[in-house]
Write a protein that holds these residues in place. Structure first.
Motif, PDB file in Angstrom:
ATOM      1  N   LEU A   1      43.450  33.407  57.233  1.00  0.00           N
ATOM      2  CA  LEU A   1      42.641  32.757  56.202  1.00  0.00           C
ATOM      3  C   LEU A   1      42.389  33.711  55.043  1.00  0.00           C
ATOM      4  O   LEU A   1      42.599  33.362  53.880  1.00  0.00           O
ATOM      5  N   TYR A   2      41.967  34.930  55.350  1.00  0.00           N
ATOM      6  CA  TYR A   2      41.697  35.896  54.284  1.00  0.00           C
ATOM      7  C   TYR A   2      42.956  36.229  53.490  1.00  0.00           C
ATOM      8  O   TYR A   2      42.916  36.358  52.274  1.00  0.00           O
ATOM      9  N   MET A   3      44.089  36.355  54.173  1.00  0.00           N
ATOM     10  CA  MET A   3      45.319  36.690  53.453  1.00  0.00           C
ATOM     11  C   MET A   3      45.800  35.538  52.578  1.00  0.00           C
ATOM     12  O   MET A   3      46.239  35.759  51.452  1.00  0.00           O
ATOM     13  N   LEU A   4      45.698  34.324  53.057  1.00  0.00           N
ATOM     14  CA  LEU A   4      46.086  33.181  52.232  1.00  0.00           C
ATOM     15  C   LEU A   4      45.166  33.060  51.016  1.00  0.00           C
ATOM     16  O   LEU A   4      45.616  32.797  49.901  1.00  0.00           O
ATOM     17  N   ARG A   5      43.876  33.271  51.235  1.00  0.00           N
ATOM     18  CA  ARG A   5      42.936  33.226  50.110  1.00  0.00           C
ATOM     19  C   ARG A   5      43.245  34.355  49.123  1.00  0.00           C
ATOM     20  O   ARG A   5      43.193  34.152  47.915  1.00  0.00           O
ATOM     21  N   THR A   6      43.584  35.525  49.641  1.00  0.00           N
ATOM     22  CA  THR A   6      43.895  36.662  48.777  1.00  0.00           C
ATOM     23  C   THR A   6      45.071  36.344  47.861  1.00  0.00           C
ATOM     24  O   THR A   6      45.029  36.629  46.665  1.00  0.00           O
ATOM     25  N   VAL A   7      46.111  35.753  48.417  1.00  0.00           N
ATOM     26  CA  VAL A   7      47.284  35.400  47.607  1.00  0.00           C
ATOM     27  C   VAL A   7      46.883  34.409  46.517  1.00  0.00           C
ATOM     28  O   VAL A   7      47.258  34.554  45.352  1.00  0.00           O
ATOM     29  N   ALA A   8      46.112  33.408  46.885  1.00  0.00           N
ATOM     30  CA  ALA A   8      45.674  32.407  45.901  1.00  0.00           C
ATOM     31  C   ALA A   8      44.798  33.061  44.826  1.00  0.00           C
ATOM     32  O   ALA A   8      44.962  32.790  43.631  1.00  0.00           O
ATOM     33  N   LEU A   9      43.892  33.942  45.230  1.00  0.00           N
ATOM     34  CA  LEU A   9      43.010  34.608  44.265  1.00  0.00           C
ATOM     35  C   LEU A   9      43.803  35.503  43.318  1.00  0.00           C
ATOM     36  O   LEU A   9      43.512  35.558  42.119  1.00  0.00           O
ATOM     37  N   CYS A  10      44.821  36.179  43.833  1.00  0.00           N
ATOM     38  CA  CYS A  10      45.674  37.002  42.966  1.00  0.00           C
ATOM     39  C   CYS A  10      46.426  36.120  41.974  1.00  0.00           C
ATOM     40  O   CYS A  10      46.532  36.461  40.788  1.00  0.00           O
ATOM     41  N   ASP A  11      46.930  34.984  42.440  1.00  0.00           N
ATOM     42  CA  ASP A  11      47.627  34.056  41.546  1.00  0.00           C
ATOM     43  C   ASP A  11      46.706  33.581  40.419  1.00  0.00           C
ATOM     44  O   ASP A  11      47.164  33.290  39.321  1.00  0.00           O
ATOM     45  N   LEU A  12      45.394  33.517  40.708  1.00  0.00           N
ATOM     46  CA  LEU A  12      44.416  33.067  39.719  1.00  0.00           C
ATOM     47  C   LEU A  12      43.792  34.229  38.936  1.00  0.00           C
ATOM     48  O   LEU A  12      42.878  34.019  38.140  1.00  0.00           O
ATOM     49  N   CYS A  13      44.279  35.450  39.177  1.00  0.00           N
ATOM     50  CA  CYS A  13      43.759  36.663  38.522  1.00  0.00           C
ATOM     51  C   CYS A  13      42.270  36.879  38.802  1.00  0.00           C
ATOM     52  O   CYS A  13      41.543  37.412  37.969  1.00  0.00           O
ATOM     53  N   ARG A  14      41.847  36.508  39.983  1.00  0.00           N
ATOM     54  CA  ARG A  14      40.454  36.711  40.401  1.00  0.00           C
ATOM     55  C   ARG A  14      40.437  37.947  41.306  1.00  0.00           C
ATOM     56  O   ARG A  14      40.317  37.873  42.519  1.00  0.00           O
ATOM     57  N   TRP A  15      40.597  39.114  40.655  1.00  0.00           N
ATOM     58  CA  TRP A  15      40.870  40.370  41.344  1.00  0.00           C
ATOM     59  C   TRP A  15      39.723  40.844  42.221  1.00  0.00           C
ATOM     60  O   TRP A  15      39.965  41.352  43.326  1.00  0.00           O
ATOM     61  N   GLU A  16      38.471  40.722  41.755  1.00  0.00           N
ATOM     62  CA  GLU A  16      37.334  41.193  42.559  1.00  0.00           C
ATOM     63  C   GLU A  16      37.265  40.440  43.888  1.00  0.00           C
ATOM     64  O   GLU A  16      37.065  41.040  44.947  1.00  0.00           O
ATOM     65  N   GLU A  17      37.451  39.126  43.823  1.00  0.00           N
ATOM     66  CA  GLU A  17      37.414  38.320  45.035  1.00  0.00           C
ATOM     67  C   GLU A  17      38.616  38.629  45.937  1.00  0.00           C
ATOM     68  O   GLU A  17      38.486  38.641  47.161  1.00  0.00           O
ATOM     69  N   ALA A  18      39.764  38.882  45.327  1.00  0.00           N
ATOM     70  CA  ALA A  18      40.953  39.235  46.106  1.00  0.00           C
ATOM     71  C   ALA A  18      40.722  40.539  46.866  1.00  0.00           C
ATOM     72  O   ALA A  18      41.061  40.647  48.051  1.00  0.00           O
ATOM     73  N   VAL A  19      40.127  41.515  46.189  1.00  0.00           N
ATOM     74  CA  VAL A  19      39.820  42.797  46.842  1.00  0.00           C
ATOM     75  C   VAL A  19      38.855  42.565  48.005  1.00  0.00           C
ATOM     76  O   VAL A  19      39.045  43.102  49.105  1.00  0.00           O
ATOM     77  N   SER A  20      37.860  41.740  47.790  1.00  0.00           N
ATOM     78  CA  SER A  20      36.881  41.459  48.843  1.00  0.00           C
ATOM     79  C   SER A  20      37.553  40.827  50.065  1.00  0.00           C
ATOM     80  O   SER A  20      37.304  41.244  51.210  1.00  0.00           O
ATOM     81  N   ASP A  21      38.416  39.833  49.839  1.00  0.00           N
ATOM     82  CA  ASP A  21      39.090  39.188  50.968  1.00  0.00           C
ATOM     83  C   ASP A  21      40.092  40.127  51.642  1.00  0.00           C
ATOM     84  O   ASP A  21      40.263  40.086  52.857  1.00  0.00           O
ATOM     85  N   CYS A  22      40.742  40.998  50.863  1.00  0.00           N
ATOM     86  CA  CYS A  22      41.642  42.001  51.460  1.00  0.00           C
ATOM     87  C   CYS A  22      40.858  42.925  52.389  1.00  0.00           C
ATOM     88  O   CYS A  22      41.323  43.240  53.488  1.00  0.00           O
ATOM     89  N   ARG A  23      39.705  43.342  51.935  1.00  0.00           N
ATOM     90  CA  ARG A  23      38.878  44.239  52.779  1.00  0.00           C
ATOM     91  C   ARG A  23      38.445  43.538  54.060  1.00  0.00           C
ATOM     92  O   ARG A  23      38.410  44.151  55.130  1.00  0.00           O
ATOM     93  N   LYS A  24      38.124  42.261  53.956  1.00  0.00           N
ATOM     94  CA  LYS A  24      37.752  41.505  55.158  1.00  0.00           C
ATOM     95  C   LYS A  24      38.942  41.409  56.106  1.00  0.00           C
ATOM     96  O   LYS A  24      38.782  41.569  57.322  1.00  0.00           O
ATOM     97  N   ALA A  25      40.128  41.148  55.560  1.00  0.00           N
ATOM     98  CA  ALA A  25      41.335  41.078  56.395  1.00  0.00           C
ATOM     99  C   ALA A  25      41.599  42.428  57.050  1.00  0.00           C
ATOM    100  O   ALA A  25      41.925  42.494  58.240  1.00  0.00           O
ATOM    101  N   LEU A  26      41.447  43.507  56.291  1.00  0.00           N
ATOM    102  CA  LEU A  26      41.699  44.842  56.839  1.00  0.00           C
ATOM    103  C   LEU A  26      40.650  45.255  57.865  1.00  0.00           C
ATOM    104  O   LEU A  26      40.931  46.076  58.737  1.00  0.00           O
TER     105      LEU A  26
END
Length: 115
Positions: free
Chosen positions: A47-72
């Motif tokens: 879930l976090y990785m799929l959201r991260t990809v979508a957030l990156c596609d939308l240039c929502r970098w802060e949220e992408a970083v947050s979801d990456c950290r949750k995945a990690l």
């Protein structure tokens, strides 16, 4: 492979411009899952990785970083999550004119996935 199916569904949503809608859903994984069991299953890492990809596609970098950290926090050795985290963090650093830090982030990403 279930992961490939989920990625394909995400790509279909992206082509349709539905990423914002997908992120607003209760569970992005539930939206893209075709299998009824996946719609109710908890798969936080995916879930976090799929959201991260979508957030990156939308240039929502802060949220992408947050979801990456949750995945990690779930799978610290996942190279895709590490790579994406370094890229998204590098972009954030560059936007703040912290170019040396940005280059450091991009260098870490290149070490994970050499060109």
């Amino acid at each position: 492979n279930a992961t490939k199916v989920l990625v394909r569904r995400r790509q279909e949503l992206a082509k349709g411009g539905d990423l914002e809608m997908a992120l607003e859903c209760r569970s992005y994984l539930q939206l893209v899952a075709e299998d009824p069991q996946q719609r109710v299953a908890e798969v936080p890492f995916l879930l976090y990785m799929l959201r991260t990809v979508a957030l990156c596609d939308l240039c929502r970098w802060e949220e992408a970083v947050s979801d990456c950290r949750k995945a990690l926090s779930i799978d610290p050795k996942d190279e895709t999550a590490q790579y994406t985290l370094h890229i998204a963090t590098g972009i954030l650093r560059a936007k703040c004119f912290k170019f040396e830090a940005a280059v450091g982030c991009f260098s870490k990403a290149i070490r994970i996935r050499p060109v």
